[in-house]
Scaffold this active site. Structure first.
Site, short mmCIF file in Angstrom:
data_model
loop_
_atom_site.label_atom_id
_atom_site.label_comp_id
_atom_site.label_asym_id
_atom_site.label_seq_id
_atom_site.Cartn_x
_atom_site.Cartn_y
_atom_site.Cartn_z
N HIS A 30 0.20 7.36 -6.29
CA HIS A 30 -1.02 8.18 -6.29
C HIS A 30 -0.74 9.62 -5.86
O HIS A 30 -1.45 10.54 -6.23
CB HIS A 30 -2.09 7.51 -5.43
CG HIS A 30 -2.69 6.32 -6.10
ND1 HIS A 30 -4.03 6.12 -6.24
CD2 HIS A 30 -2.10 5.25 -6.71
CE1 HIS A 30 -4.25 4.98 -6.90
NE2 HIS A 30 -3.08 4.43 -7.17
N GLU A 62 0.82 -1.22 0.00
CA GLU A 62 0.00 0.00 0.00
C GLU A 62 0.85 1.26 0.00
O GLU A 62 0.48 2.28 -0.60
CB GLU A 62 -0.91 0.01 1.23
CG GLU A 62 -2.02 -1.03 1.15
CD GLU A 62 -2.99 -0.94 2.33
OE1 GLU A 62 -2.66 -0.31 3.34
OE2 GLU A 62 -4.09 -1.52 2.20
C1 HEM Z 1 -1.82 2.03 -15.55
C2 HEM Z 1 -1.49 2.40 -14.37
C3 HEM Z 1 -2.04 1.77 -13.11
C4 HEM Z 1 -3.31 1.34 -12.84
C5 HEM Z 1 -4.54 1.43 -13.73
C6 HEM Z 1 -3.28 0.77 -11.51
C7 HEM Z 1 -4.38 0.25 -10.86
C8 HEM Z 1 -4.34 -0.40 -9.65
C9 HEM Z 1 -5.49 -0.98 -8.98
C10 HEM Z 1 -6.91 -0.93 -9.48
C11 HEM Z 1 -5.04 -1.55 -7.85
C12 HEM Z 1 -5.87 -2.31 -6.80
C13 HEM Z 1 -6.34 -1.39 -5.71
C14 HEM Z 1 -7.26 -2.14 -4.75
O1 HEM Z 1 -8.32 -2.57 -5.21
O2 HEM Z 1 -6.91 -2.32 -3.57
C15 HEM Z 1 -3.61 -1.35 -7.77
C16 HEM Z 1 -2.80 -1.79 -6.76
C17 HEM Z 1 -1.48 -1.45 -6.65
N1 HEM Z 1 -0.78 -0.60 -7.47
FE1 HEM Z 1 -1.36 0.06 -9.28
N2 HEM Z 1 -2.01 0.85 -11.03
C18 HEM Z 1 -1.23 1.46 -11.96
C19 HEM Z 1 0.11 1.78 -11.83
C20 HEM Z 1 0.83 1.63 -10.68
C21 HEM Z 1 2.12 2.20 -10.44
C22 HEM Z 1 2.89 3.06 -11.43
C23 HEM Z 1 2.50 1.83 -9.18
C24 HEM Z 1 3.75 2.14 -8.42
C25 HEM Z 1 4.83 2.63 -8.92
C26 HEM Z 1 1.45 0.99 -8.65
C27 HEM Z 1 1.49 0.32 -7.46
C28 HEM Z 1 0.48 -0.49 -6.97
C29 HEM Z 1 0.63 -1.34 -5.82
C30 HEM Z 1 1.90 -1.59 -5.03
C31 HEM Z 1 -0.62 -1.93 -5.60
C32 HEM Z 1 -1.00 -2.92 -4.50
C33 HEM Z 1 -1.59 -2.27 -3.30
C34 HEM Z 1 -1.92 -3.32 -2.24
O3 HEM Z 1 -1.54 -4.48 -2.37
O4 HEM Z 1 -2.56 -2.93 -1.24
N3 HEM Z 1 0.44 0.92 -9.58
N4 HEM Z 1 -3.21 -0.64 -8.87
#
Ligand code: HEM
Length: 362
Positions: free
Chosen positions: A72, A65
């Site tokens: 974000h 997170e």
């Molecule tokens: C096209 C770009 C991106 C989209 C559409 C996207 C979308 C998402 C979504 C929908 C989730 C799930 C959130 C939830 O339901 O809890 C997620 C989780 C996550 N995203 Fe992305 N993301 C993108 C790019 C990135 C980038 C650039 C990073 C970091 C550099 C990132 C890091 C993470 C991490 C670490 C999680 C896991 C959070 C957890 O396990 O609690 N994301 N992302």
């Protein structure tokens, strides 16, 4: 003469050879040594968050997170809006925490309030801005994940002055065109977008399908390995929970969730070969992610006024897994999207078809 020799010896003791260059080291009051005295205060913050935020140095839910939060906060920045004379956001300025009430209401920030609430007491306790803390916690957290690179950390983000505008954080149901255009606005090439998405190798979703919180994007969510790039290329056959969720497409494994955006970027002609190039290439995974994160972490910031405190970030452990097809999957299940090069040859894990357990809440 004797005095001169003694002082020469003292100076020599504070010089070290690093990568062939002589640099001066500073000993902090707590005994730690760093390249710049301005970084000394970070050791106490590091030890506090390792113990009390990351449960003793784990690569668990809070780390995942915290990494999501770095993105974000930083992506709330738009030179295109600024060119239209509007406020384009301050980038990696901590506004997601400082103007929490506004930014957590944005649809794409669903669920981000949890880690903000967990981080806020640490920001209040220590002498650090929210923008610095978010990126610092992300870099420390990632270092707990085996296989990760040691991320750069620059100190010196001033306090945010305004909330970021809405609609700057990509959504999983956005088209590849829209995603690439959003990232291009902040200076990222399609290859750098793919590199940033390596973050989803240590990730799970709580809110895409709210009936199955903690559902990971690959079978090894606590390891910074290349499995995410392998498994997103396998043919999707099932929904791990309910069907019909916005931004979700079918995944190949029980217990694994696939974002529509990840599935699309893995298959788009602009990004497919780059995506495939990370398969079983841990060295590239590390170097490309490190470089892309270094850019992300300072979006909207003046790096000339910042101090490099990367030496406070721990050195991560080596990867603890070898690239493989999950049990029950072979090359025949790969949806080959890159036309230029074949999918690398990988072994298949033995045993019954892999089912991925959720990431436990902590
Ligand atoms: C096209 C770009 C991106 C989209 C559409 C996207 C979308 C998402 C979504 C929908 C989730 C799930 C959130 C939830 O339901 O809890 C997620 C989780 C996550 N995203 Fe992305 N993301 C993108 C790019 C990135 C980038 C650039 C990073 C970091 C550099 C990132 C890091 C993470 C991490 C670490 C999680 C896991 C959070 C957890 O396990 O609690 N994301 N992302």
């Amino acid at each position: 003469m004797f005095k001169a020799l003694v002082s020469l010896a003292a100076v020599a003791a504070s010089l070290q050879l690093v990568n062939g260059a002589i640099i001066r080291r500073v000993t902090c009051p707590d005994g730690n040594t760093v390249g710049n005295a301005a970084c000394c205060g970070l050791f106490a913050i590091r030890d506090d968050i390792q113990e009390n935020l990351f449960d003793g140095g784990e690569c668990g839910e809070e780390v995942h997170e915290s990494l999501r939060l770095t993105f974000h906060d930083a992506i709330g920045f738009s030179p295109a809006l600024a060119r239209q004379g509007k406020f384009g956001g301050g980038g990696a300025d901590g506004s997601v925490v400082t103007f929490e009430d506004t930014e957590t209401a944005f649809h794409a920030n669903l669920g981000i309030d949890e880690i903000i609430d967990a981080q806020k007491p640490f920001i209040a306790k220590h002498n650090i801005t929210a923008g610095d803390f978010i990126q610092f916690a992300g870099a420390i957290g990632v270092s707990n994940c085996p296989g990760a690179p040691r991320l750069q950390f620059l100190l010196g983000r001033p306090a945010a002055t305004q909330a970021s505008p809405d609609l700057l954080v990509p959504e999983p149901f956005d088209s590849v065109d829209k995603i690439l255009a959003r990232f291009a606005d902040v200076g990222f090439s399609p290859a750098e977008v793919v590199a940033l998405l390596a973050s989803h190798t240590i990730a799970a979703a709580d809110h895409v399908d709210p009936t199955i919180p903690g559902t990971p994007f690959d079978s090894t969510p606590n390891s910074f390995d290349t499995q995410f790039f392998i498994e997103t290329q396998l043919r999707g056959t099932l929904f791990p929970g309910t069907a019909g969720n916005q931004g979700e497409v079918q995944s190949p494994l029980r217990g694994e969730i696939r974002l529509q955006s990840d599935g699309a970027l893995a298959r788009d002609s602009r990004t497919a070969c780059e995506w495939q190039s990370f398969v079983n290439n841990q060295a590239k995974l590390q170097s490309a992610f490190k470089a892309a994160m270094a850019k992300l972490a300072v979006l909207g910031q003046n790096t000339r006024r910042m101090v490099d405190c990367s030496d406070v970030i721990p050195l991560p452990k080596a990867a603890n897994s070898k690239a493989h097809f999950p049990a029950g999957q072979t090359r025949n299940n790969v949806e080959q999207a890159c036309r230029a090069t074949a999918f690398p040859t990988l072994p298949t894990d033995p045993g019954p078809a892999t089912s991925v357990p959720p990431v436990p809440p902590s």
